[in-house]
Design an enzyme around this catalytic site. Structure first.
Site, PDB file in Angstrom:
ATOM      1  CG  HIS A  42      39.016  33.180  35.655  1.00  9.63           C
ATOM      2  ND1 HIS A  42      38.767  33.591  36.651  1.00  9.63           N
ATOM      3  CD2 HIS A  42      40.060  34.154  34.905  1.00  9.63           C
ATOM      4  CE1 HIS A  42      39.045  34.789  36.988  1.00  9.63           C
ATOM      5  NE2 HIS A  42      40.099  35.139  36.109  1.00  9.63           N
ATOM      6  CG  HIS A  64      40.744  39.090  37.529  1.00  8.23           C
ATOM      7  ND1 HIS A  64      41.774  39.082  36.798  1.00  8.23           N
ATOM      8  CD2 HIS A  64      39.896  40.183  37.317  1.00  8.23           C
ATOM      9  CE1 HIS A  64      41.911  40.198  36.128  1.00  8.23           C
ATOM     10  NE2 HIS A  64      40.872  40.933  36.474  1.00  8.23           N
TER      11      HIS A  64
HETATM   12 ZN    ZN Z   1      43.262  37.581  36.736  1.00  7.04          ZN
END
Ligand code: ZN
Length: 366
Positions: A140, A179
């Site tokens: 991320h 994600h």
């Molecule tokens: Zn994740």
């Protein structure tokens, strides 16, 4: 040729912040519990490998921290200075849900160092393939903004290091964390030398990235593949996404090495995902990607640990991945298999999901 396993106890010592689950404690949120990104999921994976004996079949190594220069190829120095200063001063938080303690900067550099060393060991032919038990995770992290438990972009730093050392140019990243790999996408969005593929639950985290229409920009157009998936997807649906999108995209790109952003939060019991994968799903995804690596790039394959927040299930999913990666006959049967098999989506849902995935494949010209 062996499978290397990169790990370091210091990665389990990363921590900080006063959180209750993903919420800062305070007001009506009772303190305690901590972030879901705790050391336990990863430490228990290593422990399970030790208990079954599989760890003894691996080439277990640690690695040095990445250098400032290696970090600065990906992150602006203003961010690195701020992170280092806060870390030296006792810890803090610079982005969104990314607390760290004193020395957190060095632990993050070590986490990226494990990933870099894993990639280097595979590209130099030192080992056949490798697994990096990196923590904190990385996918991320944007160049100047840490988020989602990620403080440095481990895979991004490793890829840029390999390119700078002339060890590889064309690299594919397959991100099966539940994600969206927004940080990795951002780093390589205009770069045709790195194919980024992210399979993720639609609108989970981040809430506003990961659309299938985001396909790269400029020279990088067509080299970023987002596969946002419907919540509730299970074993069959994930494998369909692999067969319909991931594998054809890899075969069209022909990388010199494949890197997997290996999160386990598509597990059917993960607190931060709403999917129904089992350890067998992770095994079969690994088998498919290993076969692709053997066809396309002499088996060069590196898995870098990302998310996954079920302390009980992550070790079994990870064990299945490493069984497949190493070709070991040692097994650690998934104790949740029976329950999760009964929870798999119905044929009606699977038909809907296949249509959804086929539409995204068509959007990517596959
Ligand atoms: Zn994740």
């Amino acid at each position: 040729m062996t499978t290397a396993f990169f790990t370091d106890e210091r990665c389990f010592w990363h921590g900080g912040g006063n959180y209750s689950f993903t919420l800062p404690a305070g007001g009506l949120v009772q303190p305690g519990g901590g972030l879901p990104e705790s050391p336990e999921t990863k430490r228990r994976l290593k422990n399970l490998l030790e208990v079954t004996g599989l760890l003894r079949e691996l080439d277990v190594r640690t690695a040095p921290e990445v250098t400032w220069e290696e970090m600065a190829r990906v992150h602006p120095e203003s961010y690195l200075f701020a992170f280092k200063a806060a870390s030296d001063a006792g810890g803090g938080e610079l982005g969104l849900r990314t607390p760290f303690g004193k020395g957190g900067f060095e632990i993050a550099a070590l986490s990226a160092g494990l990933a870099s060393a894993a990639l280097r060991a595979v590209l130099t032919g030192d080992v056949r393939n490798a697994y990096s038990l990196s923590r904190p995770p990385g996918h991320h992290c944007l160049p100047d903004w840490p988020n989602g438990f990620c403080l440095l972009n481990n895979i991004g730093i490793a890829i840029r290091a390999m390119q700078a050392e002339g060890l590889a140019r064309r690299i594919a990243v397959v991100d099966w964390d539940v994600h969206h790999g927004n940080g990795t996408e951002a780093l390589f969005y205009e770069d045709p030398s790195v194919l980024t593929i992210s399979l993720h639950q639609e609108r989970n985290y981040p809430l506003d990235t990961g659309d299938a229409e985001d396909r790269g920009r400029g020279a990088g157009l067509g080299f970023n593949l987002n596969v946002p998936l419907p919540p509730g997807l299970g074993h069959t649906g994930y494998l369909h996404a692999f067969d319909r999108i991931v594998l054809p995209a890899l075969h069209a790109f022909v990388p010199e090495v494949i890197v997997v952003a290996c999160g386990y939060d598509a597990s059917g019991v993960d607190p931060l995902g709403r999917m129904f994968c089992t350890a067998e799903t992770f095994r079969q995804m690994t088998a498919r990607i290993k076969a692709a690596a053997e066809t396309l790039c002499q088996g060069r394959l590196v898995l870098v640990h990302e998310g996954g927040y079920s302390e009980v299930h992550v070790p079994f999913c990870g064990h299945a991945v490493i069984e497949e990666l190493s070709g070991s006959p040692i097994r650690a049967p998934d104790p949740l298999a029976t329950t999760l098999e009964k929870r798999q989506p119905s044929a009606r849902f699977d038909a809907f999901a296949r249509g959804w995935i086929d539409e995204i494949a068509a959007l990517h010209g596959l």
